[in-house]
Design a protein around this motif. Structure first.
Motif, PDB file in Angstrom:
ATOM      1  N   ALA A   1      -7.811  -8.316   1.888  1.00 49.82           N
ATOM      2  CA  ALA A   1      -6.776  -9.258   2.117  1.00 49.82           C
ATOM      3  C   ALA A   1      -5.253  -8.825   1.398  1.00 49.82           C
ATOM      4  CB  ALA A   1      -7.130 -10.542   1.873  1.00 49.82           C
ATOM      5  N   GLY A   2      -4.434  -8.848   2.047  1.00 50.54           N
ATOM      6  CA  GLY A   2      -3.058  -8.400   1.519  1.00 50.54           C
ATOM      7  C   GLY A   2      -2.883  -6.987   0.930  1.00 50.54           C
ATOM      8  N   MET A   3      -3.631  -6.271   1.160  1.00 47.63           N
ATOM      9  CA  MET A   3      -3.767  -4.658   0.797  1.00 47.63           C
ATOM     10  C   MET A   3      -2.778  -4.126   1.266  1.00 47.63           C
ATOM     11  SD  MET A   3      -6.542  -1.583   0.924  1.00 47.63           S
ATOM     12  CE  MET A   3      -7.706  -2.383  -0.244  1.00 47.63           C
TER      13      MET A   3
ATOM     14  N   GLY B   1     -14.538  -6.504   7.214  1.00 45.30           N
ATOM     15  CA  GLY B   1     -15.269  -7.575   7.950  1.00 45.30           C
ATOM     16  C   GLY B   1     -14.535  -8.863   7.848  1.00 45.30           C
ATOM     17  N   PRO B   2     -15.230  -9.978   8.687  1.00 41.68           N
ATOM     18  CA  PRO B   2     -14.186 -11.038   9.060  1.00 41.68           C
ATOM     19  C   PRO B   2     -13.821 -11.944   7.596  1.00 41.68           C
ATOM     20  CG  PRO B   2     -16.600 -11.347   9.747  1.00 41.68           C
ATOM     21  CD  PRO B   2     -16.340 -10.000   9.331  1.00 41.68           C
ATOM     22  N   GLU B   3     -14.501 -11.571   6.584  1.00 42.12           N
ATOM     23  CA  GLU B   3     -14.209 -12.173   5.310  1.00 42.12           C
ATOM     24  C   GLU B   3     -13.057 -11.378   4.482  1.00 42.12           C
ATOM     25  OE1 GLU B   3     -17.269  -9.212   4.369  1.00 42.12           O
ATOM     26  OE2 GLU B   3     -16.644 -10.522   6.083  1.00 42.12           O
ATOM     27  N   GLU B   4     -12.289 -10.552   5.471  1.00 47.58           N
ATOM     28  CA  GLU B   4     -11.238  -9.585   4.672  1.00 47.58           C
ATOM     29  C   GLU B   4     -11.738  -8.872   3.445  1.00 47.58           C
ATOM     30  OE1 GLU B   4      -6.925 -10.915   5.355  1.00 47.58           O
ATOM     31  OE2 GLU B   4      -7.945 -12.798   4.877  1.00 47.58           O
ATOM     32  N   VAL B   5     -12.894  -8.101   3.863  1.00 46.37           N
ATOM     33  CA  VAL B   5     -13.251  -7.128   2.658  1.00 46.37           C
ATOM     34  C   VAL B   5     -13.690  -6.003   3.394  1.00 46.37           C
ATOM     35  CG1 VAL B   5     -15.354  -6.605   1.146  1.00 46.37           C
ATOM     36  CG2 VAL B   5     -14.332  -9.084   1.274  1.00 46.37           C
TER      37      VAL B   5
ATOM     38  N   TRP C   1      11.222   4.074   8.459  1.00 50.03           N
ATOM     39  CA  TRP C   1       9.855   4.106   8.251  1.00 50.03           C
ATOM     40  C   TRP C   1       9.716   4.730   6.845  1.00 50.03           C
ATOM     41  CZ3 TRP C   1       7.795   0.490  10.728  1.00 50.03           C
ATOM     42  CH2 TRP C   1       7.846   0.338  11.842  1.00 50.03           C
ATOM     43  N   ASP C   2      10.513   5.702   6.477  1.00 50.24           N
ATOM     44  CA  ASP C   2      10.504   6.342   5.079  1.00 50.24           C
ATOM     45  C   ASP C   2      11.093   5.666   3.997  1.00 50.24           C
ATOM     46  OD1 ASP C   2       8.897   8.269   6.167  1.00 50.24           O
ATOM     47  OD2 ASP C   2      10.426   9.778   6.232  1.00 50.24           O
ATOM     48  N   ASP C   3      11.886   4.534   4.405  1.00 47.71           N
ATOM     49  CA  ASP C   3      12.624   3.585   3.727  1.00 47.71           C
ATOM     50  C   ASP C   3      11.707   2.320   3.155  1.00 47.71           C
ATOM     51  OD1 ASP C   3      14.684   5.274   3.761  1.00 47.71           O
ATOM     52  OD2 ASP C   3      15.687   4.185   5.187  1.00 47.71           O
ATOM     53  N   ILE C   4      10.505   2.508   3.652  1.00 46.08           N
ATOM     54  CA  ILE C   4       9.600   1.307   3.464  1.00 46.08           C
ATOM     55  C   ILE C   4       8.546   1.585   2.704  1.00 46.08           C
ATOM     56  CG2 ILE C   4       8.149  -0.562   4.436  1.00 46.08           C
ATOM     57  CD1 ILE C   4      10.017  -0.312   6.940  1.00 46.08           C
ATOM     58  N   ARG C   5       8.418   1.003   1.406  1.00 44.94           N
ATOM     59  CA  ARG C   5       7.238   1.130   0.342  1.00 44.94           C
ATOM     60  C   ARG C   5       5.879   0.828   0.916  1.00 44.94           C
ATOM     61  NH1 ARG C   5       8.405   1.600  -4.834  1.00 44.94           N
ATOM     62  NH2 ARG C   5      10.188   0.668  -4.652  1.00 44.94           N
ATOM     63  N   ALA C   6       5.804  -0.521   1.466  1.00 33.45           N
ATOM     64  CA  ALA C   6       4.441  -0.984   1.782  1.00 33.45           C
ATOM     65  C   ALA C   6       4.754  -1.911   2.959  1.00 33.45           C
ATOM     66  CB  ALA C   6       3.805  -1.468   0.595  1.00 33.45           C
ATOM     67  N   VAL C   7       3.569  -2.147   3.802  1.00 30.25           N
ATOM     68  CA  VAL C   7       3.634  -3.165   4.502  1.00 30.25           C
ATOM     69  C   VAL C   7       2.063  -3.703   4.560  1.00 30.25           C
ATOM     70  CG1 VAL C   7       3.186  -3.558   7.209  1.00 30.25           C
ATOM     71  CG2 VAL C   7       5.032  -1.983   6.371  1.00 30.25           C
ATOM     72  N   ALA C   8       2.126  -5.065   4.519  1.00 35.36           N
ATOM     73  CA  ALA C   8       0.862  -5.791   4.139  1.00 35.36           C
ATOM     74  C   ALA C   8       0.644  -7.161   5.019  1.00 35.36           C
ATOM     75  CB  ALA C   8       0.653  -6.143   2.636  1.00 35.36           C
ATOM     76  N   GLN C   9      -0.527  -7.388   5.413  1.00 29.36           N
ATOM     77  CA  GLN C   9      -0.840  -8.596   6.154  1.00 29.36           C
ATOM     78  C   GLN C   9      -1.598  -9.496   5.433  1.00 29.36           C
ATOM     79  OE1 GLN C   9      -1.477  -8.728  10.554  1.00 29.36           O
ATOM     80  NE2 GLN C   9      -1.618  -6.571  10.512  1.00 29.36           N
ATOM     81  N   HIS C  10      -1.633 -10.978   5.521  1.00 26.55           N
ATOM     82  CA  HIS C  10      -2.369 -11.853   4.802  1.00 26.55           C
ATOM     83  C   HIS C  10      -2.628 -12.947   5.382  1.00 26.55           C
ATOM     84  CE1 HIS C  10      -4.330 -13.571   1.500  1.00 26.55           C
ATOM     85  NE2 HIS C  10      -3.526 -14.684   1.332  1.00 26.55           N
TER      86      HIS C  10
ATOM     87  N   ARG D   1      -0.815 -16.649   9.084  1.00 26.96           N
ATOM     88  CA  ARG D   1      -0.867 -15.293   9.050  1.00 26.96           C
ATOM     89  C   ARG D   1       0.590 -14.916   8.494  1.00 26.96           C
ATOM     90  NH1 ARG D   1      -2.769 -11.024  13.380  1.00 26.96           N
ATOM     91  NH2 ARG D   1      -4.776 -11.544  12.212  1.00 26.96           N
ATOM     92  N   SER D   2       0.713 -14.027   7.525  1.00 28.78           N
ATOM     93  CA  SER D   2       1.985 -13.754   7.202  1.00 28.78           C
ATOM     94  C   SER D   2       2.126 -11.943   6.975  1.00 28.78           C
ATOM     95  CB  SER D   2       2.418 -14.184   5.734  1.00 28.78           C
ATOM     96  OG  SER D   2       1.398 -14.100   4.873  1.00 28.78           O
ATOM     97  N   LEU D   3       3.209 -11.349   7.301  1.00 32.76           N
ATOM     98  CA  LEU D   3       3.402 -10.074   7.088  1.00 32.76           C
ATOM     99  C   LEU D   3       4.548  -9.828   6.061  1.00 32.76           C
ATOM    100  CD1 LEU D   3       3.093  -7.049   8.536  1.00 32.76           C
ATOM    101  CD2 LEU D   3       5.180  -7.773   9.906  1.00 32.76           C
ATOM    102  N   LEU D   4       4.318  -8.952   5.276  1.00 32.95           N
ATOM    103  CA  LEU D   4       5.249  -8.871   4.160  1.00 32.95           C
ATOM    104  C   LEU D   4       5.616  -7.166   4.507  1.00 32.95           C
ATOM    105  CD1 LEU D   4       3.599 -10.368   1.012  1.00 32.95           C
ATOM    106  CD2 LEU D   4       5.245 -11.309   2.638  1.00 32.95           C
TER     107      LEU D   4
END
Length: 256
Positions: free
Chosen positions: A235-237, A213-217, A109-118, A132-135
């Protein structure tokens, strides 16, 4: 993959996903094939018409050209290399990624900079769907993407982001207590005293709730107010679940 995880001390396997490799989408060659077939059909009509009147052999030339084009595009489609098989496994203390016959790569986990969903709206002809994508962005290594070509991508993404947030939040809390400021998505700035974005700031003891919210805000609400005092795109944060975990803990501490 299990051996690589054991070598890096990632613990037991929790779950995993793998994609369904397909050749290049037929949509890339379908227009060209349709045009070739159109040329062939037009050639047949022209050949019948002109052949009936003059018997000229050259009336069949468009048919030959159209047929050759169609065969060429079909052969090119068959030669398109199949995308490589990919596996992504979530272990107790990290992730293992393998592509094709290459050696698997393990990331704590410490070797991962970021995880984001979009989530993205995909429109195909007369129907549309939400993809849906997971980065997963390692500190050192290739970007890992889990999308709808993976069986069970949605539940896997949810479980992985939750596990990553639980593992990363304590380390980030130590940084906050040391006086550091953390940024999420380039807009959201968080410190031990409050949260700010777009020139506005709210102290944690004034925050009633935070919601996506559902609008990804992402919305931040003050006590007694119906409308959000802060709103930023979610979205994608990167590391959004980490922020939500930290925010809940900081808000609870401020209220106590």
């Amino acid at each position: 993959m299990a051996a690589e995880a054991e070598r890096h001390g990632l613990g037991v396997l929790r779950d995993s996903v793998q994609n369904r490799p397909r050749r290049r989408p037929r949509s890339t060659a379908a227009p060209a094939c349709a045009a070739a077939v159109g040329v062939a059909v037009a050639g047949v009509a022209l050949a019948v018409h002109r052949g009936g009147r003059t018997g000229g052999w050259y009336g069949w030339l468009p048919v030959c050209v159209g047929t050759a084009l169609a065969l060429w595009f079909v052969a090119g489609l068959r030669r398109t290399p199949r995308p490589r098989k990919t596996w992504v496994a979530r272990f107790e203390n990290g992730v293992v990624h393998r592509v094709g016959d290459a050696e698997p790569r393990a990331y704590a986990w410490d070797d991962i900079r970021a995880v984001a969903q979009h989530d993205a709206r995909v429109v195909r002809a007369f129907r549309s769907s939400t993809g849906r994508s997971l980065l997963i962005v390692p500190l050192d290594g290739d970007l890992i993407c889990v999308n709808d070509s993976f069986d069970g991508a949605g539940p896997f993404a949810e479980r992985l982001t939750v596990a990553f947030a639980r593992a990363r939040a304590p380390r980030e809390m130590v940084r906050l207590r040391a006086g550091e400021q953390l940024r999420f998505g380039g807009q959201l700035a968080v410190d031990e005293g409050g949260v700010g974005a777009c020139g506005q700031r709210v102290d944690w003891h004034d925050v009633e709730r935070i919601a996506v919210g559902p609008e990804e805000v992402l919305h931040v609400f003050r006590h007694g107010q119906q409308h959000a005092c802060l709103s930023v795109p979610a979205a994608g944060m990167p590391n959004l679940p980490v922020f939500l975990t930290l925010a809940e803990e900081l808000r609870r501490r401020a209220a106590a």
